[in-house]
Scaffold this motif. Structure first.
Motif, short mmCIF file in Angstrom:
data_model
loop_
_atom_site.label_atom_id
_atom_site.label_comp_id
_atom_site.label_asym_id
_atom_site.label_seq_id
_atom_site.Cartn_x
_atom_site.Cartn_y
_atom_site.Cartn_z
N ARG A 17 0.83 -1.21 0.00
CA ARG A 17 0.00 0.00 0.00
C ARG A 17 0.86 1.26 0.00
NH1 ARG A 17 -4.25 -1.33 4.86
NH2 ARG A 17 -4.69 -3.49 4.28
N SER A 18 1.96 1.21 0.75
CA SER A 18 2.87 2.35 0.81
C SER A 18 3.48 2.62 -0.56
CB SER A 18 3.98 2.07 1.83
OG SER A 18 4.96 3.09 1.80
N GLY A 19 3.88 1.56 -1.27
CA GLY A 19 4.46 1.73 -2.59
C GLY A 19 3.48 2.31 -3.59
N VAL A 20 2.23 1.88 -3.51
CA VAL A 20 1.19 2.42 -4.40
C VAL A 20 0.98 3.91 -4.11
CG1 VAL A 20 -1.26 2.31 -4.97
CG2 VAL A 20 0.05 0.20 -4.72
N ALA A 21 0.98 4.26 -2.82
CA ALA A 21 0.81 5.67 -2.45
C ALA A 21 1.97 6.52 -2.96
CB ALA A 21 0.69 5.79 -0.93
N LYS A 22 3.20 5.98 -2.89
CA LYS A 22 4.36 6.70 -3.39
C LYS A 22 4.25 6.93 -4.89
CE LYS A 22 7.61 4.92 0.09
NZ LYS A 22 8.11 6.20 0.60
N ALA A 23 3.76 5.94 -5.61
CA ALA A 23 3.64 6.05 -7.06
C ALA A 23 2.59 7.08 -7.47
CB ALA A 23 3.29 4.68 -7.66
#
Length: 281
Positions: A17-23
């Motif tokens: 979820r964190s990676g998706v938010a960063k993207a």
């Protein structure tokens, strides 16, 4: 407790979820957060530099003790940048490689985030080095200035392969710090989870490409025996590549291999079960 509950898989889900938010960050947010990450990291590096540089007699008599104490101060910057939710290149290598393998983000998302965070981390480090260290005369004694030069020369005047491997070891531990902090439930636990791996990599002499953008230029301000070209070839390139390998392979790929595929399969099974039961997926 549910016997099927796996805290490690839950941590990986949070990382995804964190990676998706960063993207999904806008360029403005990504640039500003990356600048702040470089600056915050530099504060911890400066703290460590002051402690080690100001203990010249103890460093000669008991270098291990000075290393233990000075490296203990270094994680201060990491704790700040994690709690403020900024964008650090080395941490993002791990997180976004994981989400890219899991097909939650694209290769373009990965490249865009890493390139922009790298450049703005550099800008944040140079800002602190130039304006909040050199210009403020924070290193205001001969001992501190001499140590700033010595530690910078030690980082650059090393074998290319050694700097590469030091980068690998560093970001393996940085990725683990991010993993452990995500799994922690409260702030005290998060601080502890970040502190131990970062303290370890600094004490072991491993190298962090973004921290070097502060530590090496500071030494250059006071007269190192190398120039910008050697810094780039002998330090920036091998340490950055090592950090990428450590974060991408030893953290991102291995964690995806162990847990990521299982989480994706579980999500697919849940969607399939919902469809069979007439529920929206």
């Amino acid at each position: 407790m549910d016997p099927s509950y796996d805290p490690t898989k839950e941590t990986v889900s949070l990382l995804l979820r964190s990676g998706v938010a960063k993207a999904k960050l806008s360029w403005t947010d990504l640039l500003l957060k990356s600048f702040l990450a470089g600056a915050f990291l530099s504060f911890g590096a400066l703290f460590s530099l002051l402690v080690a540089g100001g203990a010249s007699s103890l460093r000669a008599a008991n270098p291990s003790l000075v290393t233990l104490i000075s490296s203990f101060t270094f994680p201060t910057g990491f704790v700040i940048l994690v709690f403020v939710n900024t964008e650090l290149f080395t941490a993002n290598v791990f997180v976004l490689i994981l989400t890219t393998f899991a097909r939650k983000t694209s290769l373009w998302d990965l490249l865009q985030n890493l390139v922009l965070s790298y450049v703005m981390n550099l800008a944040g480090c140079l800002f602190v080095a130039g304006f909040l260290c050199w210009w403020t005369d924070t290193l205001n004694t001969n001992a501190l200035q001499s140590f700033a030069v010595t530690q910078a020369e030690a980082r650059v005047n090393a074998q290319w392969s050694a700097n590469f491997l030091r980068g690998v070891g560093c970001n393996w531990l940085v990725g683990l710090a991010i993993f452990l902090s995500i799994s922690a439930q409260d702030k005290v636990s998060k601080i502890y989870a970040i502190w131990i791996p970062i303290w370890t990599f600094v004490a072991l002499g491993y190298q962090h490409c973004i921290a070097n953008f502060f530590l090496v230029p500071v030494g250059m301000f006071y007269g190192t025996n190398f120039g910008v070209g050697k810094f780039i070839y002998q330090s920036v390139i091998p340490v950055t590549l090592g950090d990428i390998v450590g974060g991408a392979v030893l953290d991102g790929f291995f964690i995806w291999l162990l847990y990521g595929k299982k989480i994706i399969k579980r999500n697919l099974d849940e969607c399939s079960s919902s469809s069979r039961n007439g529920l929206p997926s």
